[in-house]
Motif scaffolding. Structure first.
Motif, short mmCIF file in Angstrom:
data_model
loop_
_atom_site.label_atom_id
_atom_site.label_comp_id
_atom_site.label_asym_id
_atom_site.label_seq_id
_atom_site.Cartn_x
_atom_site.Cartn_y
_atom_site.Cartn_z
N ALA A 47 0.83 -1.21 0.00
CA ALA A 47 0.00 0.00 0.00
C ALA A 47 0.87 1.26 0.00
O ALA A 47 0.62 2.20 -0.77
CB ALA A 47 -0.91 -0.02 1.22
N VAL A 48 1.91 1.24 0.85
CA VAL A 48 2.80 2.41 0.95
C VAL A 48 3.54 2.61 -0.38
O VAL A 48 3.61 3.74 -0.90
CB VAL A 48 3.81 2.22 2.11
CG1 VAL A 48 4.88 3.31 2.09
CG2 VAL A 48 3.07 2.23 3.44
N SER A 49 4.08 1.53 -0.93
CA SER A 49 4.85 1.63 -2.18
C SER A 49 3.98 2.12 -3.33
O SER A 49 4.45 2.87 -4.19
CB SER A 49 5.44 0.27 -2.55
OG SER A 49 6.18 -0.22 -1.48
N ALA A 50 2.73 1.68 -3.33
CA ALA A 50 1.83 2.06 -4.43
C ALA A 50 1.46 3.53 -4.39
O ALA A 50 1.13 4.12 -5.42
CB ALA A 50 0.59 1.19 -4.39
N THR A 51 1.52 4.13 -3.17
CA THR A 51 1.11 5.54 -3.06
C THR A 51 2.29 6.51 -3.13
O THR A 51 2.09 7.72 -3.07
CB THR A 51 0.36 5.76 -1.73
OG1 THR A 51 1.17 5.25 -0.68
CG2 THR A 51 -1.01 5.10 -1.74
N MET A 52 3.52 5.98 -3.24
CA MET A 52 4.70 6.86 -3.32
C MET A 52 4.67 7.68 -4.61
O MET A 52 4.34 7.15 -5.67
CB MET A 52 5.99 6.03 -3.28
CG MET A 52 6.43 5.67 -1.88
SD MET A 52 7.96 4.75 -1.95
CE MET A 52 8.30 4.56 -0.22
N VAL A 81 7.21 -11.33 -1.12
CA VAL A 81 6.82 -11.85 0.20
C VAL A 81 5.42 -12.46 0.13
O VAL A 81 5.17 -13.55 0.67
CB VAL A 81 6.88 -10.72 1.26
CG1 VAL A 81 6.29 -11.19 2.59
CG2 VAL A 81 8.31 -10.28 1.47
N LEU A 82 4.51 -11.79 -0.58
CA LEU A 82 3.14 -12.33 -0.70
C LEU A 82 3.15 -13.68 -1.43
O LEU A 82 2.44 -14.61 -1.04
CB LEU A 82 2.24 -11.34 -1.43
CG LEU A 82 1.72 -10.18 -0.59
CD1 LEU A 82 0.95 -9.19 -1.46
CD2 LEU A 82 0.82 -10.66 0.55
N GLY A 83 3.96 -13.77 -2.47
CA GLY A 83 4.07 -15.04 -3.21
C GLY A 83 4.58 -16.15 -2.32
O GLY A 83 4.04 -17.25 -2.29
N LEU A 104 9.37 -6.24 -3.56
CA LEU A 104 9.56 -6.98 -2.31
C LEU A 104 8.22 -7.47 -1.76
O LEU A 104 8.10 -8.63 -1.32
CB LEU A 104 10.26 -6.08 -1.29
CG LEU A 104 10.64 -6.76 0.02
CD1 LEU A 104 11.69 -7.84 -0.22
CD2 LEU A 104 11.19 -5.74 1.03
N ALA A 105 7.22 -6.59 -1.81
CA ALA A 105 5.90 -6.95 -1.28
C ALA A 105 5.32 -8.13 -2.04
O ALA A 105 4.80 -9.08 -1.43
CB ALA A 105 4.96 -5.75 -1.37
N LEU A 158 12.00 4.79 -7.67
CA LEU A 158 12.84 3.61 -7.49
C LEU A 158 12.46 2.85 -6.21
O LEU A 158 12.33 1.63 -6.22
CB LEU A 158 14.30 4.07 -7.42
CG LEU A 158 15.34 2.97 -7.64
CD1 LEU A 158 15.24 2.41 -9.05
CD2 LEU A 158 16.74 3.50 -7.38
N PHE A 159 12.26 3.62 -5.12
CA PHE A 159 11.85 3.00 -3.85
C PHE A 159 10.50 2.33 -4.01
O PHE A 159 10.26 1.24 -3.49
CB PHE A 159 11.77 4.05 -2.74
CG PHE A 159 13.12 4.51 -2.27
CD1 PHE A 159 13.94 3.63 -1.57
CD2 PHE A 159 13.57 5.79 -2.52
CE1 PHE A 159 15.19 4.03 -1.14
CE2 PHE A 159 14.81 6.20 -2.09
CZ PHE A 159 15.63 5.33 -1.40
N SER A 160 9.62 3.02 -4.74
CA SER A 160 8.28 2.48 -4.94
C SER A 160 8.35 1.13 -5.66
O SER A 160 7.71 0.16 -5.25
CB SER A 160 7.46 3.47 -5.76
OG SER A 160 6.24 2.87 -6.15
N MET A 161 9.15 1.07 -6.73
CA MET A 161 9.27 -0.18 -7.49
C MET A 161 9.90 -1.29 -6.65
O MET A 161 9.46 -2.44 -6.66
CB MET A 161 10.08 0.05 -8.76
CG MET A 161 9.25 0.66 -9.87
SD MET A 161 10.19 0.97 -11.34
CE MET A 161 10.62 -0.65 -11.87
N ALA A 162 10.95 -0.91 -5.90
CA ALA A 162 11.62 -1.90 -5.04
C ALA A 162 10.65 -2.41 -3.98
O ALA A 162 10.57 -3.62 -3.70
CB ALA A 162 12.84 -1.28 -4.39
N GLY A 163 9.89 -1.49 -3.40
CA GLY A 163 8.91 -1.86 -2.37
C GLY A 163 7.85 -2.78 -2.93
O GLY A 163 7.51 -3.81 -2.31
N LEU A 164 7.34 -2.45 -4.12
CA LEU A 164 6.32 -3.30 -4.75
C LEU A 164 6.87 -4.69 -5.04
O LEU A 164 6.21 -5.70 -4.77
CB LEU A 164 5.83 -2.67 -6.06
CG LEU A 164 4.84 -1.51 -5.94
CD1 LEU A 164 4.60 -0.88 -7.31
CD2 LEU A 164 3.51 -1.99 -5.36
#
Lengths: 69, 232
Positions: free
Chosen positions: B39-44, B62-64, B58-59, B50-56
């Protein structure tokens, strides 16, 4: 020439050894149903299972299974 | 498996089920953390791409992983629930499997009715794609039952893990059940063919019933053989 028949003496040998079907099954690592169906001639086991049973009963394979003359 | 070792297997299964509660809890926390990161990465916005893409990334990773772990844990849970209920002895587990298979095949009768109805509509030209899907989905249960019956792989049960313990005898029973199923299928197919000569939609509409008949015959025969073997 007549087709030879498989003679199964598993029950006799097991009873002589003083074992129940469950005890023999546990020793041989097979299910009780396997022992039961072999004794009742519903199921003919593979050589592997036959050898496992012979080992569990400490008897030669020939004592358990034999071909009729 | 004698009574003592059966009781031991039951208590071990219960202990594993208790431990699994913690594992489920951890998986839940992991899912929540990954969802929050998502949620945080998607709203950046702005210069944080770059952080947003990395966060997405990683998320999603982890979900997978959480999904894979959840499936694994679910399989263990099912096996342990069964072991806690019936002791985990191979004879008991095999009998439970035969009975479950029969129950599943019997449940398939309900879907068969819907399937025949839908297939009739499609064959008569009154219905479209949607009914076609309904007719097709009625094959799911017969296919699931036959997938078990067609299984040839011997597998011993490991504590806390599927699959069911299939041994030589089980596979022999399955082969016998398969012969019965093929015989029933051939007879039913011949009947359908003759019926289809006079009323063509019947040949199509009868197909879900044919599959269900095959599955039910196989499951019934398998259960019957298991029941006979459990006696005496």
């Amino acid at each position: 020439m007549a087709e030879p028949r498989l003679l199964v003496r598993l029950k006799d040998v097991r009873v002589e050894a003083g074992l129940t079907q469950q005890e023999l099954a546990d020793r041989a690592g097979v299910s009780r149903k396997t022992v039961n169906t072999i004794e009742n001639r519903v199921f003919t086991p593979s050589v592997v299972v036959a050898l496992m049973l012979a080992k569990a009963l400490d008897a030669p394979l020939d004592d358990l299974f034999r071909l009729s003359d | 498996m004698d009574r003592t070792s059966e009781n031991l297997a039951m208590s071990r299964a219960r202990a594993r089920l208790r431990r699994q509660r913690w594992q489920w809890g951890l998986l839940g926390l992991l899912t929540m953390a990954a969802s929050a990161l998502l949620a945080v990465s998607a709203t950046m916005r702005g210069g944080y791409a770059l952080f947003s893409m990395a966060g997405l990334g990683l998320a999603f990773l982890v979900l997978g992983l959480t999904v894979v772990l959840a499936f694994d844990l679910w399989g263990q849970r099912e096996a342990d629930l069964e072991a806690a209920r019936i002791g985990g002895g191979r004879d008991h587990v095999q009998s439970a499997e035969a009975l479950n298979l029969l129950g599943l095949a019997a449940f398939g009768l309900v879907y068969m009715v819907f399937g025949v109805e839908a297939a009739w509509g499609v064959a008569a030209g009154d219905e479209g794609l949607r009914e076609g899907y309904r007719a097709l989905s009625s094959l799911a249960i017969p296919v699931a039952v036959m997938a078990v019956i067609l299984g040839r792989k011997q597998a011993r049960r490991r504590p806390g893990a599927l699959p069911k313990p299939a041994d030589e005898l089980t596979i022999f029973f399955r082969q016998d059940a398969l012969v019965w199923a093929v015989t029933a299928t051939l007879i039913a197919a011949a009947v359908l063919f003759v019926a289809g000569l006079f009323q063509p939609p019947l040949a199509v509409a009868g197909m879900p019933a044919l599959f269900e008949l095959a599955a039910l015959t196989a499951a019934l025969r398998y259960w019957w053989l298991d029941r006979q073997a459990s006696r005496g």
